[in-house]
Design a protein around this motif. Structure first.
Motif, mmCIF file in Angstrom:
data_model
loop_
_atom_site.group_PDB
_atom_site.id
_atom_site.type_symbol
_atom_site.label_atom_id
_atom_site.label_comp_id
_atom_site.label_asym_id
_atom_site.label_seq_id
_atom_site.Cartn_x
_atom_site.Cartn_y
_atom_site.Cartn_z
ATOM 1 N N VAL A 39 0.878 -1.166 0.000
ATOM 2 C CA VAL A 39 0.000 0.000 0.000
ATOM 3 C C VAL A 39 0.915 1.215 0.000
ATOM 4 C CG1 VAL A 39 -1.794 1.274 1.234
ATOM 5 C CG2 VAL A 39 -1.795 -1.232 1.305
ATOM 6 N N ASN A 40 0.810 2.021 -1.048
ATOM 7 C CA ASN A 40 1.610 3.235 -1.192
ATOM 8 C C ASN A 40 0.688 4.410 -1.445
ATOM 9 O OD1 ASN A 40 4.328 1.992 -1.168
ATOM 10 N ND2 ASN A 40 3.525 0.951 -2.975
ATOM 11 N N LEU A 41 1.222 5.606 -1.438
ATOM 12 C CA LEU A 41 0.388 6.769 -1.731
ATOM 13 C C LEU A 41 -0.316 6.570 -3.067
ATOM 14 C CD1 LEU A 41 2.450 9.937 -0.722
ATOM 15 C CD2 LEU A 41 0.596 8.842 0.509
ATOM 16 N N GLY A 42 -1.627 6.563 -3.029
ATOM 17 C CA GLY A 42 -2.418 6.472 -4.249
ATOM 18 C C GLY A 42 -2.545 5.099 -4.884
ATOM 19 N N GLN A 43 -2.004 4.060 -4.274
ATOM 20 C CA GLN A 43 -2.037 2.746 -4.926
ATOM 21 C C GLN A 43 -2.059 1.599 -3.920
ATOM 22 O OE1 GLN A 43 0.905 2.258 -7.983
ATOM 23 N NE2 GLN A 43 0.631 0.061 -8.096
ATOM 24 N N ILE A 44 -2.871 0.588 -4.261
ATOM 25 C CA ILE A 44 -2.918 -0.668 -3.510
ATOM 26 C C ILE A 44 -2.560 -1.779 -4.482
ATOM 27 C CG2 ILE A 44 -4.393 -2.310 -2.288
ATOM 28 C CD1 ILE A 44 -6.355 -0.053 -1.728
ATOM 29 N N ASP A 45 -1.666 -2.675 -4.086
ATOM 30 C CA ASP A 45 -1.348 -3.862 -4.878
ATOM 31 C C ASP A 45 -1.801 -5.074 -4.081
ATOM 32 O OD1 ASP A 45 -0.105 -2.476 -7.000
ATOM 33 O OD2 ASP A 45 1.747 -2.326 -5.861
ATOM 34 N N LEU A 46 -2.677 -5.881 -4.692
ATOM 35 C CA LEU A 46 -3.235 -7.062 -4.027
ATOM 36 C C LEU A 46 -2.625 -8.334 -4.597
ATOM 37 C CD1 LEU A 46 -7.010 -6.027 -4.027
ATOM 38 C CD2 LEU A 46 -5.288 -5.608 -2.262
ATOM 39 N N ASN A 47 -2.633 -9.394 -3.783
ATOM 40 C CA ASN A 47 -2.088 -10.688 -4.212
ATOM 41 C C ASN A 47 -2.918 -11.349 -5.301
ATOM 42 O OD1 ASN A 47 0.145 -10.826 -2.510
ATOM 43 N ND2 ASN A 47 -1.087 -11.557 -0.810
ATOM 44 N N GLN A 48 -4.204 -11.089 -5.298
ATOM 45 C CA GLN A 48 -5.097 -11.762 -6.242
ATOM 46 C C GLN A 48 -6.290 -10.863 -6.550
ATOM 47 O OE1 GLN A 48 -5.656 -15.154 -3.807
ATOM 48 N NE2 GLN A 48 -7.425 -14.337 -2.758
ATOM 49 N N PRO A 49 -6.965 -11.127 -7.649
ATOM 50 C CA PRO A 49 -8.149 -10.335 -7.986
ATOM 51 C C PRO A 49 -9.233 -10.480 -6.911
ATOM 52 C CG PRO A 49 -7.421 -11.632 -9.877
ATOM 53 C CD PRO A 49 -6.634 -12.107 -8.689
ATOM 54 N N LEU A 50 -10.014 -9.429 -6.742
ATOM 55 C CA LEU A 50 -11.105 -9.445 -5.766
ATOM 56 C C LEU A 50 -12.395 -9.943 -6.405
ATOM 57 C CD1 LEU A 50 -10.676 -5.988 -3.987
ATOM 58 C CD2 LEU A 50 -10.065 -8.243 -3.107
ATOM 59 N N SER A 51 -13.210 -10.606 -5.594
ATOM 60 C CA SER A 51 -14.559 -10.965 -6.053
ATOM 61 C C SER A 51 -15.371 -9.669 -6.106
ATOM 62 C CB SER A 51 -15.205 -11.943 -5.073
ATOM 63 O OG SER A 51 -15.480 -11.278 -3.841
ATOM 64 N N LYS A 52 -16.501 -9.698 -6.797
ATOM 65 C CA LYS A 52 -17.360 -8.509 -6.884
ATOM 66 C C LYS A 52 -17.797 -8.057 -5.501
ATOM 67 C CE LYS A 52 -19.396 -8.165 -11.370
ATOM 68 N NZ LYS A 52 -19.958 -7.094 -12.005
ATOM 69 N N ILE A 81 0.206 11.351 -11.029
ATOM 70 C CA ILE A 81 0.956 12.606 -11.120
ATOM 71 C C ILE A 81 0.907 13.313 -9.766
ATOM 72 C CG2 ILE A 81 0.999 14.926 -12.137
ATOM 73 C CD1 ILE A 81 -0.132 13.608 -14.750
ATOM 74 N N LYS A 82 -0.292 13.408 -9.205
ATOM 75 C CA LYS A 82 -0.453 14.096 -7.921
ATOM 76 C C LYS A 82 0.333 13.406 -6.800
ATOM 77 C CE LYS A 82 -4.906 16.404 -8.232
ATOM 78 N NZ LYS A 82 -6.258 16.446 -7.647
ATOM 79 N N THR A 83 0.190 12.100 -6.687
ATOM 80 C CA THR A 83 0.871 11.407 -5.588
ATOM 81 C C THR A 83 2.395 11.437 -5.759
ATOM 82 O OG1 THR A 83 0.521 9.238 -6.622
ATOM 83 C CG2 THR A 83 -1.051 9.909 -4.940
ATOM 84 N N THR A 84 2.868 11.370 -6.997
ATOM 85 C CA THR A 84 4.306 11.458 -7.257
ATOM 86 C C THR A 84 4.841 12.815 -6.805
ATOM 87 O OG1 THR A 84 4.122 9.929 -9.120
ATOM 88 C CG2 THR A 84 6.091 11.316 -9.054
ATOM 89 N N LEU A 85 4.106 13.877 -7.132
ATOM 90 C CA LEU A 85 4.521 15.215 -6.732
ATOM 91 C C LEU A 85 4.430 15.406 -5.218
ATOM 92 C CD1 LEU A 85 2.930 17.277 -9.640
ATOM 93 C CD2 LEU A 85 5.373 16.875 -9.228
ATOM 94 N N ILE A 86 3.363 14.919 -4.615
ATOM 95 C CA ILE A 86 3.209 15.029 -3.154
ATOM 96 C C ILE A 86 4.343 14.297 -2.451
ATOM 97 C CG2 ILE A 86 1.784 14.286 -1.191
ATOM 98 C CD1 ILE A 86 -0.690 14.929 -2.978
ATOM 99 N N GLU A 87 4.648 13.087 -2.899
ATOM 100 C CA GLU A 87 5.748 12.327 -2.283
ATOM 101 C C GLU A 87 7.054 13.103 -2.370
ATOM 102 O OE1 GLU A 87 5.674 8.603 -4.430
ATOM 103 O OE2 GLU A 87 4.531 7.623 -2.842
ATOM 104 N N GLN A 88 7.334 13.676 -3.533
ATOM 105 C CA GLN A 88 8.599 14.396 -3.727
ATOM 106 C C GLN A 88 8.643 15.681 -2.907
ATOM 107 O OE1 GLN A 88 11.489 13.553 -5.181
ATOM 108 N NE2 GLN A 88 12.266 15.482 -4.403
ATOM 109 N N ILE A 89 7.601 16.478 -2.963
ATOM 110 C CA ILE A 89 7.623 17.791 -2.319
ATOM 111 C C ILE A 89 7.416 17.700 -0.806
ATOM 112 C CG2 ILE A 89 6.410 20.014 -2.183
ATOM 113 C CD1 ILE A 89 5.941 19.677 -5.276
ATOM 114 N N HIS A 90 6.539 16.834 -0.360
ATOM 115 C CA HIS A 90 6.195 16.805 1.068
ATOM 116 C C HIS A 90 6.906 15.732 1.884
ATOM 117 C CE1 HIS A 90 3.074 19.904 1.521
ATOM 118 N NE2 HIS A 90 3.032 19.780 0.211
ATOM 119 N N TYR A 91 7.356 14.655 1.262
ATOM 120 C CA TYR A 91 7.887 13.547 2.056
ATOM 121 C C TYR A 91 9.300 13.107 1.714
ATOM 122 C CZ TYR A 91 2.993 13.438 3.293
ATOM 123 O OH TYR A 91 1.741 13.810 3.701
#
Length: 194
Positions: A39-52, A81-91
């Motif tokens: 889980v990163n700014l603006g993104q979640i990566d899951l192990n497998q697809p979710l059911s509906k 774009i937004k999260t990349t800029l926020i990470e660079q400028i703020h964190y």
């Protein structure tokens, strides 16, 4: 020996702009017993697809916290774009030694002209104006905590001079950095409202 290929499903999340947002989303995933890779700014990566059903529950829980799953395509790229800029400028603690156009092109694997046109068409402001807003909010935060001089703040945020920082600050806020420092409250905006 059989190799099992892990299928990672990624979701782009709107309004995920700070480390607390990451903790909130992790908490939601754990509560729903959804296995995730990262889980990163603006993104979640899951192990497998979710059911509906699981996807629906995730969307509901995220909305309760002010987040939203973005459809793949233009909206998710603007969010990146937004999260990349926020990470660079703020964190980020590393000084950016290239201009933001080269930085974004490299990070997002797109020509800057394409990113710029897309961002402007979706957000109604230019990337440059958004960067200015982010930088001014960071200046406000640093002024409020009063740990750095204006010269140090200008250097940390990549301004060419204190005078240029002060000019941009006054243009954006209507007051000088010194006038802002005299205010009692923090006076900065939440990043998801920019």
């Amino acid at each position: 020996m059989t190799l099992i290929k892990m299928m990672i499903e990624s979701f782009y999340i709107k309004n995920m702009v700070c480390p607390r947002c990451i903790m909130a989303v992790k908490s939601i995933l754990e509560e729903l017993k959804i296995d995730y890779v990262s889980v990163n700014l603006g993104q979640i990566d899951l192990n497998q697809p979710l059911s509906k059903g699981d996807l629906n529950q995730l969307e509901i829980q995220l909305k309760n916290f002010g987040f939203e799953i973005l459809e793949p395509g233009n909206s998710s790229l603007v969010s990146k774009i937004k999260t990349t800029l926020i990470e660079q400028i703020h964190y980020s603690t590393e000084y950016l030694n290239v201009n933001f156009s080269a930085f974004l092109s490299d990070k997002l694997n797109h020509e800057y002209s394409y990113l710029s046109r897309l961002f402007s068409s979706v957000e109604g402001i230019t990337i440059e104006k958004y960067i200015t807003k982010l930088r001014i909010e960071k200046v406000k935060e640093l002024l409020y905590y009063n740990e750095l001089s204006l010269t140090q703040i200008a250097y940390q945020l990549g301004y060419s001079s204190v005078a240029y920082l002060s000019t941009q600050f006054k243009k954006e806020t209507g007051m000088t950095p010194t006038e802002f420092k005299k205010l009692r409250g923090p006076g900065h905006k939440h990043l998801d409202s920019l």
